[in-house]
Design a protein around this motif. Structure first.
Motif, mmCIF file in Angstrom:
data_model
loop_
_atom_site.group_PDB
_atom_site.id
_atom_site.type_symbol
_atom_site.label_atom_id
_atom_site.label_comp_id
_atom_site.label_asym_id
_atom_site.label_seq_id
_atom_site.Cartn_x
_atom_site.Cartn_y
_atom_site.Cartn_z
ATOM 1 N N GLY A 65 0.811 -1.213 0.000
ATOM 2 C CA GLY A 65 0.000 0.000 0.000
ATOM 3 C C GLY A 65 0.838 1.254 0.000
ATOM 4 N N SER A 66 0.173 2.387 0.015
ATOM 5 C CA SER A 66 0.834 3.690 0.011
ATOM 6 C C SER A 66 1.046 4.154 1.447
ATOM 7 C CB SER A 66 -0.021 4.699 -0.747
ATOM 8 O OG SER A 66 -1.233 4.926 -0.043
ATOM 9 N N GLY A 67 1.542 5.371 1.598
ATOM 10 C CA GLY A 67 1.836 5.893 2.926
ATOM 11 C C GLY A 67 0.618 6.000 3.818
ATOM 12 N N THR A 68 -0.553 6.239 3.247
ATOM 13 C CA THR A 68 -1.766 6.363 4.053
ATOM 14 C C THR A 68 -2.085 5.068 4.775
ATOM 15 O OG1 THR A 68 -2.622 8.049 2.549
ATOM 16 C CG2 THR A 68 -4.213 6.972 3.982
ATOM 17 N N LEU A 69 -1.745 3.932 4.175
ATOM 18 C CA LEU A 69 -1.966 2.656 4.839
ATOM 19 C C LEU A 69 -1.192 2.593 6.150
ATOM 20 C CD1 LEU A 69 -2.422 -0.811 3.476
ATOM 21 C CD2 LEU A 69 -0.513 -0.506 5.033
ATOM 22 N N ASN A 70 0.030 3.118 6.167
ATOM 23 C CA ASN A 70 0.815 3.142 7.398
ATOM 24 C C ASN A 70 0.141 3.956 8.488
ATOM 25 O OD1 ASN A 70 3.010 1.700 6.321
ATOM 26 N ND2 ASN A 70 3.876 3.545 5.444
ATOM 27 N N ILE A 186 11.437 9.226 18.621
ATOM 28 C CA ILE A 186 10.379 8.587 17.843
ATOM 29 C C ILE A 186 10.214 7.142 18.311
ATOM 30 C CG2 ILE A 186 9.693 7.829 15.532
ATOM 31 C CD1 ILE A 186 11.420 10.117 14.401
ATOM 32 N N ASP A 187 8.981 6.756 18.583
ATOM 33 C CA ASP A 187 8.701 5.354 18.880
ATOM 34 C C ASP A 187 8.345 4.587 17.603
ATOM 35 O OD1 ASP A 187 9.010 5.511 21.755
ATOM 36 O OD2 ASP A 187 7.161 6.683 21.746
ATOM 37 N N PHE A 188 7.603 5.247 16.711
ATOM 38 C CA PHE A 188 7.243 4.655 15.422
ATOM 39 C C PHE A 188 7.316 5.725 14.343
ATOM 40 C CE2 PHE A 188 5.314 1.888 18.484
ATOM 41 C CZ PHE A 188 5.494 0.627 17.947
ATOM 42 N N CYS A 189 7.945 5.362 13.223
ATOM 43 C CA CYS A 189 7.892 6.203 12.048
ATOM 44 C C CYS A 189 7.462 5.347 10.865
ATOM 45 C CB CYS A 189 9.225 6.903 11.776
ATOM 46 S SG CYS A 189 10.597 5.819 11.336
ATOM 47 N N MET A 190 7.161 5.982 9.774
ATOM 48 C CA MET A 190 6.595 5.249 8.643
ATOM 49 C C MET A 190 6.990 5.912 7.336
ATOM 50 S SD MET A 190 2.720 6.673 9.183
ATOM 51 C CE MET A 190 2.894 6.585 10.956
ATOM 52 N N ALA A 191 6.979 5.136 6.271
ATOM 53 C CA ALA A 191 7.267 5.668 4.946
ATOM 54 C C ALA A 191 6.784 4.674 3.905
ATOM 55 C CB ALA A 191 8.759 5.953 4.779
ATOM 56 N N SER A 192 6.912 5.074 2.656
ATOM 57 C CA SER A 192 6.584 4.185 1.546
ATOM 58 C C SER A 192 7.693 4.272 0.513
ATOM 59 C CB SER A 192 5.225 4.536 0.935
ATOM 60 O OG SER A 192 5.092 5.925 0.729
ATOM 61 N N ALA A 193 7.822 3.231 -0.286
ATOM 62 C CA ALA A 193 9.023 3.032 -1.094
ATOM 63 C C ALA A 193 9.194 4.061 -2.198
ATOM 64 C CB ALA A 193 9.007 1.623 -1.699
ATOM 65 N N GLN A 194 8.110 4.689 -2.632
ATOM 66 C CA GLN A 194 8.182 5.535 -3.829
ATOM 67 C C GLN A 194 8.672 6.946 -3.555
ATOM 68 O OE1 GLN A 194 5.400 4.947 -2.206
ATOM 69 N NE2 GLN A 194 4.009 6.684 -2.277
ATOM 70 N N LYS A 195 9.013 7.258 -2.322
ATOM 71 C CA LYS A 195 9.439 8.630 -2.008
ATOM 72 C C LYS A 195 10.947 8.685 -1.806
ATOM 73 C CE LYS A 195 5.049 10.481 -0.923
ATOM 74 N NZ LYS A 195 4.464 11.798 -0.727
ATOM 75 N N GLY A 196 11.395 8.820 -0.551
ATOM 76 C CA GLY A 196 12.820 8.990 -0.303
ATOM 77 C C GLY A 196 13.682 7.844 -0.784
ATOM 78 N N SER A 223 -8.785 -3.669 12.840
ATOM 79 C CA SER A 223 -8.640 -3.966 11.415
ATOM 80 C C SER A 223 -8.019 -5.346 11.268
ATOM 81 C CB SER A 223 -7.754 -2.920 10.731
ATOM 82 O OG SER A 223 -7.518 -3.267 9.379
ATOM 83 N N TYR A 224 -8.387 -6.018 10.203
ATOM 84 C CA TYR A 224 -7.811 -7.340 9.927
ATOM 85 C C TYR A 224 -6.547 -7.190 9.091
ATOM 86 C CZ TYR A 224 -7.476 -12.214 8.372
ATOM 87 O OH TYR A 224 -7.042 -13.487 8.110
ATOM 88 N N TYR A 225 -6.643 -6.517 7.962
ATOM 89 C CA TYR A 225 -5.504 -6.378 7.053
ATOM 90 C C TYR A 225 -4.457 -5.437 7.623
ATOM 91 C CZ TYR A 225 -3.088 -5.998 2.555
ATOM 92 O OH TYR A 225 -2.157 -6.047 1.543
ATOM 93 N N CYS A 226 -4.904 -4.410 8.329
ATOM 94 C CA CYS A 226 -4.000 -3.339 8.771
ATOM 95 C C CYS A 226 -3.668 -3.433 10.250
ATOM 96 C CB CYS A 226 -4.615 -1.977 8.469
ATOM 97 S SG CYS A 226 -4.834 -1.640 6.713
#
Length: 379
Positions: A65-70, A186-196, A223-226
């Protein structure tokens, strides 16, 4: 292969190298093979390494998924029962976190600040002090809608002072600006592959503390998937994603990570800064104005005011540039007409110099005054 190179000045997906593109062309493989699981294990370790995290303390969990999924994953998975989320909100992407809270029916505080200003640390502390049931605090590192850089280290210190968990959306800073996950509180951070990372859309990841993930096993399942613990636990037990991964996208991400370490954190950030400075020089030469104070900008996104010119038409300018290999992007500020230019992807200063030649041609072609005009005192 001779692949046309486009310069993407939008905030993601980014311009990629040909080697990352071609990494997707691999023999078909079942993602349940041990060979694929071994590759995923190494990737998970490397994703933690990029933010200087200890492998004993931190882990990464991959999703499709995209960053919003995170954002969805962290907000729905990390909130204990009968506790509250505090969203430190000064832009479009923290507002999206508020919408996720609303959709799940989570108990939350939407602590809003103006989109063109930094959050007030005193107000954040007062809110935490007055709401001891806040267990999770969420904010965005670089608000990509404006380019403002939030003071996450200082916010994180307050979060920990009041014994909450700090989750940061680093989608547009991860693998770009140097991040030290522990030092930055930071305890949790997030990203998606298509950016940095400059890879392909479709793979995202959450990086955070193992002990908190394991504790979240007993939190309400929303949530089940997320669900973060379920995905983490499946990785730990099998080495695999719980559900089918985007196989070719994973190979591209592996290549992008390899290229990240080859370029080096410092060299990569210096390149992004060169691009950022070149964007500002080009804008200044054409008379354009920023929305955000320069000292508050992240070094990644520049939000630019539309000029006060009856001949200005963003879509016409966009299309002129796009036909010549350059993509610009509309703004995301509700009370201002803006567009954005981003120092993102496999580009360098020379690409920006070439872009501004085309942008100037576009302005002149549509009879927009150069330098551009503004009707207020800022002109």
């Amino acid at each position: 292969m001779n692949i046309k190179r486009n310069i993407l000045l939008n905030p993601g997906p980014s311009t990629t190298t040909d080697t990352v593109k071609m990494a997707q062309v691999v023999p078909d493989i079942c993602p349940r093979e041990s060979e694929f699981a071994d590759m995923m294990k190494k990737m998970r370790q490397d994703l933690v390494k990029i933010v200087h995290g200890s492998q004993d303390e931190y882990t990464s969990v991959l999703f499709c998924g995209s960053g919003t999924l995170n954002m969805d994953v962290c907000l729905n998975s990390l909130l204990p029962e009968r506790k509250k989320i505090l969203v430190v909100n000064n832009g479009a992407y923290s507002s999206r976190a508020v919408e996720i809270c609303e959709y799940y029916g989570l108990d939350f505080i939407n602590l809003e600040f103006p989109v063109d200003e930094l959050p007030d640390l005193a107000i954040i502390e007062e809110t935490l002090k007055n709401n001891p049931d806040v267990a999770l605090v969420y904010t965005t590192h670089n608000e990509t809608g404006t380019g403002i850089l939030n003071p996450i280290r200082e916010i994180g210190a307050l979060v920990h002072k009041y014994h909450a968990v700090f989750t940061v959306d680093t989608t547009s800073t991860y693998a770009m600006r140097p991040i030290h996950i522990k030092e930055d509180n930071i305890d949790f951070c997030m990203a998606s592959a298509q950016k940095g990372l400059m890879a392909m859309t479709g793979l995202s990841f959450v990086i955070g503390k193992k002990d908190i993930i394991e504790k979240s096993k007993d939190y309400p399942k929303r949530s089940y998937y997320c669900n973060l613990f379920m995905q983490y636990d499946f990785f730990e037990r099998t080495g695999e994603m719980h559900f089918t991964p985007p196989v070719q996208t994973v190979y591209a991400a592996r290549q992008a990570i390899k290229e990240y370490f080859e370029e080096g954190e410092r060299n990569k950030w210096e390149r992004h800064q060169r691009v950022f400075e070149a964007i500002h020089r080009g804008l200044e030469e054409l008379g354009f104005q920023d929305v955000i104070k320069r000292e508050w900008q992240s070094g990644l996104v520049v939000s630019v005011r539309y000029p006060d010119d009856e001949n200005w038409d963003f879509m016409k300018i966009h299309d002129y540039c796009y036909e010549r290999g350059f993509t610009i992007y509309p703004g995301k500020i509700s009370n201002a007409d803006t567009f954005r230019l981003c120092a993102l992807g496999a580009i360098d200063e020379s690409d920006i110099v070439d872009f501004f030649k085309i942008l100037k041609e576009a302005l002149l072609s549509y009879h927009v005054a150069v330098p551009v005009l503004y009707g207020d005192s800022r002109s």
